[in-house]
Design an enzyme around this catalytic site. Structure first.
Site, short mmCIF file in Angstrom:
data_model
loop_
_atom_site.label_atom_id
_atom_site.label_comp_id
_atom_site.label_asym_id
_atom_site.label_seq_id
_atom_site.Cartn_x
_atom_site.Cartn_y
_atom_site.Cartn_z
N TYR A 134 48.26 32.55 40.62
CA TYR A 134 47.45 32.70 39.40
C TYR A 134 46.08 33.26 39.79
CZ TYR A 134 50.99 29.69 37.19
OH TYR A 134 52.17 29.15 36.72
N LYS A 152 49.36 30.39 14.27
CA LYS A 152 48.21 31.29 14.11
C LYS A 152 48.62 32.73 13.78
CE LYS A 152 46.75 30.61 18.33
NZ LYS A 152 45.94 30.67 19.58
#
Length: 324
Positions: free
Chosen positions: A54, A216
């Site tokens: 990451y 959303k």
């Protein structure tokens, strides 16, 4: 917060875990990242997941810094190894060399003496499974890791690893980390039953389908400017969900959640946790308020009648496969 054993091991992890993919060390500012991690810990989350890949270790650094003020024994720290961390031929995969070197590197970035759960981020077809399992077993003997897991391994690969570990008297893999949510359900057919057979728990990622299952995004409406889908750095994995067929079904799910008096995100997480083979659902958060909302799914039981209604809605998008 409620807790579950990770597979057949004695390790207990929070039903909601906090991950750092696409967030910490990448798209979310350091101060906000630390605030989210602290809020998660304060609310009872004890399972924190990251990976060396990451942002080439940046997420590990942020997570380690955020957790350093807490007692090391009070949380479960998970990271991963597999993806390239350099340009050399041995800077990737699950060879003994790469695993040992990357474990030491992760320990330094995290600022800890041991990793609770060290996971093989993908399967490495170029390395014998026995070599990988022996390296993990040796790290466990050395006290550098406490348990080993895998991520996105197939049922066949899991079975093979379990047989090799038993035959060679090596410590077994205790977990698998696959994608799993209301829309992407491939693990139900083979991975879940095979994992349970071999004593492995699932710590699933993307349980909210990259934010799709928060409500959303709406069919026929523009993407919110502040959302992940509008961020060119992090929207690679979400665009395939953004079609009207999926979003229309999601709206129906949101209506069900409202009828139950909960948020869609909480319904989606509770739905994932309905599976006894799932030990933890790993959420991402860019704001502490998101953590506060999502943890309310822990312990929530969806009525059987609603589960049946959910299945009817999900049948409309059965077989959907995102770009992965």
């Amino acid at each position: 917060m409620e807790y579950r054993n990770l597979g057949n091991s004695g390790l207990k992890v929070s039903e909601i875990g906090l991950g750092s993919w696409l967030t910490y060390g990448t798209a979310v500012e350091k101060e906000k990242s630390i605030a989210c991690i602290h809020k998660a810990y304060e609310l009872g989350i004890n399972f924190f997941d990251t990976a060396n890949a990451y942002n080439r270790g940046a997420a590990e650094v942020v997570l380690g810094e955020a957790l350093k003020e807490y007692s090391r024994s009070s949380y479960v720290l998970a990271t991963k190894v597999y993806f390239p961390m350099g340009d050399g031929p041995n800077d990737k995969g699950l060879s003994r060399k790469h695993i040992i070197e990357q474990c030491d590197a992760s320990l330094k970035r995290l600022g800890v003496d041991y990793i609770d759960l060290y996971q093989c981020h993908r399967y490495d077809s170029d390395t014998p499974v026995e070599e990988t399992l022996r390296a993990l077993d040796d790290l466990t003997s050395q006290g550098k890791i406490l348990y080993a897991g895998v991520s996105e391994w197939t049922a066949e690969q899991i079975t093979d690893a379990a047989h090799v570990a038993k035959e060679k008297n090596l410590r077994p893999i205790i977990s698998n980390q696959p994608i799993y949510n209301m829309i992407v359900r491939y693990i139900e057919k083979e991975v879940l039953p095979v994992s349970e057979k071999h004593g492995m728990g699932q710590v699933v990622f993307s349980p909210l389908a990259q934010g799709i299952l928060t409500g959303k995004y709406k069919a026929g409406q523009d993407i919110p400017s502040t959302s992940r889908a509008a961020n060119q750095e992090t929207n690679r994995w979400i665009t395939s969900y953004l079609n009207d067929e999926v979003l229309t079904s999601v709206q129906k799910l949101e209506n069900m959640a409202q009828a139950l008096g909960i948020q869609l995100s909480q319904l989606a997480l509770a739905w994932v946790l309905r599976q006894p083979g799932v030990s933890s659902a790993i959420i991402g958060a860019s704001r502490p308020e998101q953590v506060e909302e999502n943890i309310k799914a822990s312990g929530f039981k969806i009525p059987e009648t609603i589960l049946d209604e959910i299945e009817s809605v999900l049948a409309e998008i059965n077989g959907f496969v995102p770009i992965w």
